[in-house]
Design a protein around this motif. Structure first.
Motif, PDB file in Angstrom:
ATOM      1  N   GLY A  95     -15.023  23.981 -33.468  1.00 45.31           N
ATOM      2  CA  GLY A  95     -15.790  25.007 -34.175  1.00 45.31           C
ATOM      3  C   GLY A  95     -16.428  24.405 -35.417  1.00 45.31           C
ATOM      4  O   GLY A  95     -16.610  23.190 -35.514  1.00 45.31           O
ATOM      5  N   GLU A  99     -15.076  24.890 -41.945  1.00 37.13           N
ATOM      6  CA  GLU A  99     -14.231  26.070 -42.114  1.00 37.13           C
ATOM      7  C   GLU A  99     -12.767  25.645 -42.023  1.00 37.13           C
ATOM      8  O   GLU A  99     -12.302  25.201 -40.978  1.00 37.13           O
ATOM      9  CB  GLU A  99     -14.552  27.122 -41.047  1.00 37.13           C
ATOM     10  N   TRP A 103      -7.298  28.052 -36.844  1.00 32.46           N
ATOM     11  CA  TRP A 103      -7.848  29.245 -36.209  1.00 32.46           C
ATOM     12  C   TRP A 103      -8.431  28.905 -34.851  1.00 32.46           C
ATOM     13  O   TRP A 103      -8.716  27.751 -34.551  1.00 32.46           O
ATOM     14  CB  TRP A 103      -8.903  29.910 -37.096  1.00 32.46           C
ATOM     15  N   ARG A 105     -11.419  30.888 -32.456  1.00 32.69           N
ATOM     16  CA  ARG A 105     -12.361  31.982 -32.184  1.00 32.69           C
ATOM     17  C   ARG A 105     -12.433  32.106 -30.674  1.00 32.69           C
ATOM     18  O   ARG A 105     -12.849  31.165 -29.998  1.00 32.69           O
ATOM     19  CB  ARG A 105     -13.732  31.687 -32.783  1.00 32.69           C
ATOM     20  N   THR A 106     -12.014  33.263 -30.162  1.00 27.07           N
ATOM     21  CA  THR A 106     -11.865  33.415 -28.718  1.00 27.07           C
ATOM     22  C   THR A 106     -12.175  34.834 -28.262  1.00 27.07           C
ATOM     23  O   THR A 106     -11.901  35.792 -28.986  1.00 27.07           O
ATOM     24  CB  THR A 106     -10.429  33.021 -28.284  1.00 27.07           C
ATOM     25  N   GLU A 112      -8.369  40.479 -34.968  1.00 24.10           N
ATOM     26  CA  GLU A 112      -7.659  39.322 -35.504  1.00 24.10           C
ATOM     27  C   GLU A 112      -6.163  39.492 -35.329  1.00 24.10           C
ATOM     28  O   GLU A 112      -5.627  40.587 -35.489  1.00 24.10           O
ATOM     29  CB  GLU A 112      -7.976  39.129 -36.989  1.00 24.10           C
ATOM     30  N   ILE A 130      -9.208  34.843 -33.762  1.00 26.51           N
ATOM     31  CA  ILE A 130     -10.362  35.584 -34.261  1.00 26.51           C
ATOM     32  C   ILE A 130     -11.235  35.961 -33.072  1.00 26.51           C
ATOM     33  O   ILE A 130     -11.626  35.089 -32.290  1.00 26.51           O
ATOM     34  CB  ILE A 130     -11.153  34.736 -35.275  1.00 26.51           C
ATOM     35  N   PRO A 131     -11.564  37.251 -32.929  1.00 19.91           N
ATOM     36  CA  PRO A 131     -12.360  37.656 -31.765  1.00 19.91           C
ATOM     37  C   PRO A 131     -13.817  37.197 -31.841  1.00 19.91           C
ATOM     38  O   PRO A 131     -14.395  37.129 -32.923  1.00 19.91           O
ATOM     39  CB  PRO A 131     -12.275  39.182 -31.797  1.00 19.91           C
ATOM     40  N   ILE A 132     -14.372  36.876 -30.676  1.00 22.46           N
ATOM     41  CA  ILE A 132     -15.806  36.639 -30.525  1.00 22.46           C
ATOM     42  C   ILE A 132     -16.257  37.391 -29.282  1.00 22.46           C
ATOM     43  O   ILE A 132     -15.456  37.707 -28.413  1.00 22.46           O
ATOM     44  CB  ILE A 132     -16.175  35.140 -30.416  1.00 22.46           C
ATOM     45  N   SER A 140     -13.991  29.016 -26.103  1.00 23.45           N
ATOM     46  CA  SER A 140     -13.541  29.314 -27.452  1.00 23.45           C
ATOM     47  C   SER A 140     -13.889  28.144 -28.368  1.00 23.45           C
ATOM     48  O   SER A 140     -14.223  27.056 -27.909  1.00 23.45           O
ATOM     49  CB  SER A 140     -12.020  29.526 -27.459  1.00 23.45           C
ATOM     50  N   ARG A 141     -13.782  28.404 -29.677  1.00 22.52           N
ATOM     51  CA  ARG A 141     -14.014  27.367 -30.680  1.00 22.52           C
ATOM     52  C   ARG A 141     -12.757  27.262 -31.536  1.00 22.52           C
ATOM     53  O   ARG A 141     -12.230  28.276 -31.985  1.00 22.52           O
ATOM     54  CB  ARG A 141     -15.245  27.693 -31.506  1.00 22.52           C
ATOM     55  N   SER A 143     -10.529  25.237 -34.781  1.00 19.66           N
ATOM     56  CA  SER A 143     -10.727  24.572 -36.065  1.00 19.66           C
ATOM     57  C   SER A 143     -10.438  23.074 -35.981  1.00 19.66           C
ATOM     58  O   SER A 143      -9.669  22.611 -35.134  1.00 19.66           O
ATOM     59  CB  SER A 143      -9.836  25.205 -37.135  1.00 19.66           C
TER      60      SER A 143
END
Length: 165
Positions: A95, A99, A103, A105-106, A112, A130-132, A140-141, A143
């Motif tokens: 990601g 940042e 984490w 993002r999925t 969250e 973290i929702p996407i 997903s992304r 960290s």
């Protein structure tokens, strides 16, 4: 003749990739040659070298300089998770490297939540989920800190099992 045409087309195509592949043929001839009298290990020869620099805003910075997590944060994130409900698997890529934190993002979550991700090799790290937008099968992304803690190469697409705490 077909090989020459294919190689030329490949070189021209890759040269248009904004410098990401400045020499697409670098090292191709050396993969099967012995080094210092010893044959190369097949696994090492087949695995590409990991980039040591991450492009951020047109400037290259090392992954270590971008990862500002402390040793205490790394230790807490890699401590054995308390368990939880498995949400599914996802393929994750790096990601935003600027940042901070641990984490993922999925699309596997709608809000969250705290959770963990596990690699196919068994490495586990606790992360904030973290929702996407997207279907659950979308990627997903993850960290930079989580990738480093899981020992995932920065350019790898890692298959991860995602669990909610």
């Amino acid at each position: 003749m077909t090989r020459i045409i294919f190689a030329t087309a490949l070189a021209l195509t890759l040269s248009a990739c904004g410098g990401q592949f400045s020499n697409p043929f670098e090292g191709l001839g050396a993969q099967n040659e012995p080094s210092a009298g010893k044959p190369l290990d097949g696994a090492d020869a087949a695995r590409p070298k990991e980039p040591s620099v991450v492009e951020v805003g047109g400037t290259g910075q090392s992954a270590a300089s971008l990862d500002k997590t402390t040793e205490a944060e790394k230790k807490a994130a890699t401590a054995a998770p308390a368990g939880g409900a498995v949400l599914g698997t996802t393929v994750a890529s790096l990601g935003d490297p600027t940042e901070q934190g641990f984490w993922l993002r999925t699309p596997l979550v709608s809000a969250e939540a705290q959770g963990s991700v596990k690699t196919q090799g068994g490495a586990v790290v606790q992360v904030k989920l973290i929702p996407i937008d997207g279907p659950p099968s979308a990627g997903s992304r993850i960290s930079l800190a989580a990738m480093r803690a899981l020992n995932i190469g920065l350019t790898e697409l890692a298959t991860l099992t995602v669990s909610r705490s």
